[in-house]
Design an enzyme around this catalytic site. Structure first.
Site, PDB file in Angstrom:
ATOM      1  N   ASN A  70      42.642  43.106  33.954  1.00 27.09           N
ATOM      2  CA  ASN A  70      42.653  44.352  34.735  1.00 27.09           C
ATOM      3  C   ASN A  70      44.056  44.944  34.745  1.00 27.09           C
ATOM      4  O   ASN A  70      44.982  44.384  34.163  1.00 27.09           O
ATOM      5  CB  ASN A  70      42.121  44.099  36.160  1.00 27.09           C
ATOM      6  CG  ASN A  70      42.986  43.093  36.907  1.00 27.09           C
ATOM      7  OD1 ASN A  70      44.153  43.341  37.174  1.00 27.09           O
ATOM      8  ND2 ASN A  70      42.416  41.939  37.226  1.00 27.09           N
TER       9      ASN A  70
ATOM     10  N   ASP B 206      36.939  38.615  39.115  1.00 35.10           N
ATOM     11  CA  ASP B 206      35.818  38.076  39.891  1.00 35.10           C
ATOM     12  C   ASP B 206      34.908  37.200  39.032  1.00 35.10           C
ATOM     13  O   ASP B 206      34.341  36.243  39.513  1.00 35.10           O
ATOM     14  CB  ASP B 206      34.993  39.228  40.487  1.00 35.10           C
ATOM     15  CG  ASP B 206      35.757  39.919  41.608  1.00 35.10           C
ATOM     16  OD1 ASP B 206      36.442  39.204  42.368  1.00 35.10           O
ATOM     17  OD2 ASP B 206      35.705  41.159  41.712  1.00 35.10           O
TER      18      ASP B 206
ATOM     19  N   LYS C 251      36.773  33.360  16.663  1.00 40.03           N
ATOM     20  CA  LYS C 251      36.562  34.784  16.894  1.00 40.03           C
ATOM     21  C   LYS C 251      35.101  35.156  16.606  1.00 40.03           C
ATOM     22  O   LYS C 251      34.563  34.783  15.561  1.00 40.03           O
ATOM     23  CB  LYS C 251      37.496  35.588  15.984  1.00 40.03           C
ATOM     24  CG  LYS C 251      37.409  37.070  16.213  1.00 40.03           C
ATOM     25  CD  LYS C 251      38.303  37.854  15.271  1.00 40.03           C
ATOM     26  CE  LYS C 251      38.023  39.336  15.448  1.00 40.03           C
ATOM     27  NZ  LYS C 251      38.714  40.138  14.442  1.00 40.03           N
TER      28      LYS C 251
ATOM     29  N   PRO D 252      36.247  30.997  41.011  1.00 36.95           N
ATOM     30  CA  PRO D 252      36.522  30.489  42.358  1.00 36.95           C
ATOM     31  C   PRO D 252      37.400  31.477  43.120  1.00 36.95           C
ATOM     32  O   PRO D 252      38.211  32.183  42.519  1.00 36.95           O
ATOM     33  CB  PRO D 252      37.294  29.190  42.095  1.00 36.95           C
ATOM     34  CG  PRO D 252      37.856  29.338  40.711  1.00 36.95           C
ATOM     35  CD  PRO D 252      36.896  30.205  39.963  1.00 36.95           C
TER      36      PRO D 252
ATOM     37  N   PHE E  13      45.463  39.910  50.235  1.00 42.55           N
ATOM     38  CA  PHE E  13      45.556  41.337  49.945  1.00 42.55           C
ATOM     39  C   PHE E  13      44.145  41.878  49.709  1.00 42.55           C
ATOM     40  O   PHE E  13      43.265  41.133  49.294  1.00 42.55           O
ATOM     41  CB  PHE E  13      46.411  41.583  48.692  1.00 42.55           C
ATOM     42  CG  PHE E  13      47.865  41.825  49.018  1.00 42.55           C
ATOM     43  CD1 PHE E  13      48.655  40.783  49.475  1.00 42.55           C
ATOM     44  CD2 PHE E  13      48.432  43.085  48.879  1.00 42.55           C
ATOM     45  CE1 PHE E  13      49.992  40.991  49.790  1.00 42.55           C
ATOM     46  CE2 PHE E  13      49.765  43.302  49.193  1.00 42.55           C
ATOM     47  CZ  PHE E  13      50.541  42.261  49.645  1.00 42.55           C
TER      48      PHE E  13
ATOM     49  N   LYS F 185      37.713  35.767  54.419  1.00 42.17           N
ATOM     50  CA  LYS F 185      38.625  34.844  53.722  1.00 42.17           C
ATOM     51  C   LYS F 185      39.179  33.781  54.680  1.00 42.17           C
ATOM     52  O   LYS F 185      39.750  32.792  54.232  1.00 42.17           O
ATOM     53  CB  LYS F 185      39.796  35.609  53.104  1.00 42.17           C
ATOM     54  CG  LYS F 185      39.395  36.711  52.139  1.00 42.17           C
ATOM     55  CD  LYS F 185      39.294  36.211  50.721  1.00 42.17           C
ATOM     56  CE  LYS F 185      38.906  37.356  49.797  1.00 42.17           C
ATOM     57  NZ  LYS F 185      38.801  36.934  48.401  1.00 42.17           N
TER      58      LYS F 185
HETATM   59  O1  C5P Z   1      37.626  39.410  47.361  1.00 44.69           O
HETATM   60  P1  C5P Z   1      38.790  40.202  46.911  1.00 44.69           P
HETATM   61  O2  C5P Z   1      39.081  40.040  45.425  1.00 44.69           O
HETATM   62  O3  C5P Z   1      38.784  41.646  47.277  1.00 44.69           O
HETATM   63  O4  C5P Z   1      40.025  39.570  47.720  1.00 44.69           O
HETATM   64  C1  C5P Z   1      41.340  39.907  47.468  1.00 44.69           C
HETATM   65  C2  C5P Z   1      42.249  38.806  47.927  1.00 44.69           C
HETATM   66  O5  C5P Z   1      41.742  37.530  47.555  1.00 44.69           O
HETATM   67  C3  C5P Z   1      43.623  38.878  47.287  1.00 44.69           C
HETATM   68  O6  C5P Z   1      44.551  38.302  48.167  1.00 44.69           O
HETATM   69  C4  C5P Z   1      43.415  38.044  46.039  1.00 44.69           C
HETATM   70  O7  C5P Z   1      44.657  37.545  45.539  1.00 44.69           O
HETATM   71  C5  C5P Z   1      42.532  36.943  46.535  1.00 44.69           C
HETATM   72  N1  C5P Z   1      41.602  36.417  45.540  1.00 44.69           N
HETATM   73  C6  C5P Z   1      41.708  35.120  45.092  1.00 44.69           C
HETATM   74  N2  C5P Z   1      40.795  34.612  44.207  1.00 44.69           N
HETATM   75  C7  C5P Z   1      39.759  35.353  43.768  1.00 44.69           C
HETATM   76  C8  C5P Z   1      39.624  36.666  44.217  1.00 44.69           C
HETATM   77  C9  C5P Z   1      40.564  37.173  45.092  1.00 44.69           C
HETATM   78  O8  C5P Z   1      42.652  34.451  45.494  1.00 44.69           O
HETATM   79  N3  C5P Z   1      38.891  34.835  42.912  1.00 44.69           N
END
Ligand code: C5P
Length: 404
Positions: A213, A282, A292, A310, A332, A350
């Protein structure tokens, strides 16, 4: 940014080839808002002229303890009393030896000895040949001046003017500037071990392709820098980004969310603060091809399946270390709308004490941002500013929330 506004620095030059870097350093200090009074030893004047240093600092240079320009004829007293810090750059092996002995037969060492040490700190940027640096006499003298409350900055490693390669190069002007700014920063995170994640992750599809991303890592890197300046020991776990590592920060590069999780879980055990700024993917491809994936000309496209990654932040926040209150976790949230509602919900989901919301499209890759801090007591906005400024404000906000 004028980070040294209001600071008056005595910049002392002792003899060494690195004097050519002091001209640049002088400019850099002034650009950040400091006023600079240059003092040079006789040896320094062999390497760079006082004319150059006067022009850059916009003040006459001092070089003699008998300088009659001072009404009381005591330049060593006057110059040292008005300084917020004395920075010796370059600091030669001989000058370190002189400081260690408390010698005072020329202006620069005299003013170092005469300065009120409690109010006027002394910073040394050593510069010398690698053999001189490694010599037991130099190391003994460095230990002595450090014990006498001087701050000895690191030396660089690399090619030396003499043609040899090794330790002893003076830090570059930009590095010295960072060190001076860090030195003046209040140590609100002293004793803390801060773990920061930053940047995107890269989820491989095959050896040449993957999913990632637009996260630039700038916010996380700025936070790592600000935490280190505030006195913390900082580990930065970074996804693939092209940013230089802030000085004094331990950086560990990772690729995928799973790599990041493993590294974070290992490092979190010793941490006292965890700040998750990384934009973790995600999902990752369910399988990763060893070779490849080739286009076969049939027009058929590969079918990709995904599995969920995770949640690193939630996993850390649920660890025993965090649950007993030994690890303060900060998350964040990058949202596109309804920031307060989403950030509040995310904080609960969280299980973290502090959640920092921002508008995703307005921050990715930008140098500035605006933050919304949500904790158990409510919310607070940090209005649009540079990520550097916001990082410093966030560090102060975190420090206020840590158990005393
Ligand atoms: O669920 P979301 O991606 O919006 O959450 C964002 C927060 O969770 C950020 O602090 C990000 O660094 C953390 N995060 C994480 N592992 C993931 C997804 C998000 O630590 N797989």
């Amino acid at each position: 940014m004028n980070e040294l506004a209001g600071k008056h620095i005595v910049l002392g030059l002792s003899g060494g080839v690195a004097c050519y870097k002091s001209a640049e350093l002088c400019r850099a200090l002034i650009k950040e808002g400091a006023t600079v009074q240059v003092v040079m030893t006789e040896a320094a004047a062999q390497f760079i002229t006082p004319v150059t240093m006067q022009a850059l600092s916009n003040r006459p240079v001092y070089g003699s303890q008998w300088d009659a320009r001072e009404a009381n004829n005591m330049p060593h007293i006057n110059l040292s009393r008005e300084a917020d810090a004395v920075l010796i750059a370059p600091c030669s092996a001989d000058f370190i030896a002189r400081l260690a002995q408390g010698r005072a037969d020329e202006l620069l060492s005299l003013l170092c000895l005469a300065r009120p040490a409690q109010q006027v700190p002394l910073l040394l940027a050593p510069a010398m040949n690698r053999e001189m640096w490694a010599h037991p006499a130099t190391q003994r003298n460095l230990a002595q001046v450090a014990q006498d409350s001087a701050t000895v900055l690191a030396v660089g490693n690399g090619d030396q003017a003499c043609g040899e390669t090794g330790d002893g190069r003076m830090l570059e002007p930009a590095e010295l500037l960072e060190e001076v700014i860090a030195f003046f920063t209040p140590k609100v995170l002293a004793g803390q071990k801060v773990l920061v994640t930053a940047g995107p992750t890269f989820e491989a599809i095959d050896p040449v392709r993957g999913i990632t991303n637009h996260s630039s890592g700038k916010m996380g890197f700025a936070i790592a820098r600000a935490a280190r300046e505030a006195g913390a020991e900082v580990t930065l776990v970074a996804g693939p980004v092209h940013l230089s590592t802030p000085r004094g920060v331990q950086r560990i590069n990772v690729q995928s969310a799973q790599n990041m999780l493993e590294t974070v879980m290992h490092k979190a055990q010793a941490a006292t603060v965890f700040i998750a700024t990384a934009a973790v993917a995600d999902w990752r491809p369910a399988t990763q091809a060893d070779q490849k994936i080739k286009k076969d000309g049939s027009g058929q496209t590969p079918v990709l399946g995904f599995v969920e990654n995770p949640d690193i932040l939630a996993t850390v926040a649920q660890s025993q270390h965090a649950l007993v209150g030994d690890l303060f976790c900060v998350g964040f949230a990058a949202e596109s709308h309804d920031l307060l509602a989403h950030a509040t919900a995310k904080r609960a989901r969280k299980g973290v004490p502090l959640l920092v919301g921002n508008i995703g499209p307005a921050t990715f890759g930008q140098d500035d941002n605006a933050l919304l801090l949500v904790d158990a007591h409510g919310h607070r906005e940090l209005p649009r500013a540079s990520k550097r400024t916001l990082a410093r404000q966030l560090v102060a906000e975190i420090a206020m929330r840590l158990p005393r």
